[in-house]
Design a protein around this motif. Structure first.
Motif, PDB file in Angstrom:
ATOM      1  N   TYR A 161       0.827  -1.203   0.000  1.00  0.00           N
ATOM      2  CA  TYR A 161       0.000   0.000   0.000  1.00  0.00           C
ATOM      3  C   TYR A 161       0.870   1.265   0.000  1.00  0.00           C
ATOM      4  CZ  TYR A 161      -3.900   3.076   0.622  1.00  0.00           C
ATOM      5  OH  TYR A 161      -4.829   4.068   0.414  1.00  0.00           O
ATOM      6  N   TYR A 186      -3.016  -5.650  -5.853  1.00  0.00           N
ATOM      7  CA  TYR A 186      -3.468  -4.364  -6.381  1.00  0.00           C
ATOM      8  C   TYR A 186      -3.078  -4.334  -7.852  1.00  0.00           C
ATOM      9  CZ  TYR A 186      -3.445  -2.591  -1.526  1.00  0.00           C
ATOM     10  OH  TYR A 186      -3.659  -2.394  -0.196  1.00  0.00           O
ATOM     11  N   LYS A 224       0.597   6.978  -6.546  1.00  0.00           N
ATOM     12  CA  LYS A 224      -0.490   7.968  -6.596  1.00  0.00           C
ATOM     13  C   LYS A 224       0.057   9.390  -6.442  1.00  0.00           C
ATOM     14  CE  LYS A 224      -4.799   9.032  -6.809  1.00  0.00           C
ATOM     15  NZ  LYS A 224      -5.417   9.087  -8.119  1.00  0.00           N
ATOM     16  N   ILE A 274      -2.660  -1.533 -10.899  1.00  0.00           N
ATOM     17  CA  ILE A 274      -2.592  -0.093 -11.115  1.00  0.00           C
ATOM     18  C   ILE A 274      -2.789   0.173 -12.598  1.00  0.00           C
ATOM     19  CG2 ILE A 274      -1.162   1.973 -10.885  1.00  0.00           C
ATOM     20  CD1 ILE A 274       0.163   0.552  -8.460  1.00  0.00           C
ATOM     21  N   TRP A 299       1.764   1.899  -3.480  1.00  0.00           N
ATOM     22  CA  TRP A 299       0.633   2.524  -4.176  1.00  0.00           C
ATOM     23  C   TRP A 299       0.554   4.015  -3.834  1.00  0.00           C
ATOM     24  CZ3 TRP A 299      -2.521   3.782  -7.681  1.00  0.00           C
ATOM     25  CH2 TRP A 299      -3.651   4.540  -7.423  1.00  0.00           C
ATOM     26  N   MET A 344      -6.229   2.518  -8.947  1.00  0.00           N
ATOM     27  CA  MET A 344      -5.902   1.211  -8.415  1.00  0.00           C
ATOM     28  C   MET A 344      -7.168   0.378  -8.317  1.00  0.00           C
ATOM     29  SD  MET A 344      -4.278  -0.005  -4.773  1.00  0.00           S
ATOM     30  CE  MET A 344      -5.573   0.749  -3.819  1.00  0.00           C
TER      31      MET A 344
END
Length: 136
Positions: free
Chosen positions: A8, A34, A15, A36, A11, A23
């Motif tokens: 995370y 995840y 982002k 993307i 991610w 995601m």
């Protein structure tokens, strides 16, 4: 910190650097993944897949064939090499995908300038691959 938290955090970095990307959250059948995506009005394009288990986070990233080389990766200060099951590493597969394995015992500084620059170069290469960007 566990591997899901590492995934995370990765991610969150993506982002922050690429705010338009999206995601796909884990599902019941893929509870440890995840995906993307680069939004596209015709069809979203998956740039990365981030999987984890109890020991390791694996990141697979597609790019335009031949754009990313071992010398380039090493130039950004990212450890390159075969996976031995215990060390964080990156490798290139078939000249069109990068695989990163991150082990909890060897964390990666996602905010290291070399790592961020590598992601930006890789992103531009991916956009070329899917036909969104036509020159590097």
């Amino acid at each position: 910190m566990n591997t899901q938290e590492v995934a995370y955090r990765f991610w969150e970095l993506v982002k922050s650097q690429f705010p338009d990307e999206r995601m796909k959250e884990p599902t019941e059948t893929r509870h440890n993944r995840y995906s993307i995506y680069v939004p596209n009005k015709n069809r979203n394009k998956r740039w990365m897949q981030v999987d984890w288990n109890v020991n390791v986070v694996n990141i697979a990233m597609d790019h335009f064939k031949g754009d990313i080389t071992r010398d380039m990766v090493e130039g950004y200060g990212i450890p390159y090499g075969d996976f031995d099951g215990s060390h964080t590493r990156i490798r290139i597969n078939n000249d069109d995908a990068v695989f990163i394995s991150i082990f909890l015992e060897e964390p990666v500084d996602f905010h290291h300038p070399g790592f961020i620059e590598f992601l930006k170069v890789h992103y531009r290469s991916y956009l070329r691959r899917v036909g969104i960007l036509f020159s590097n």
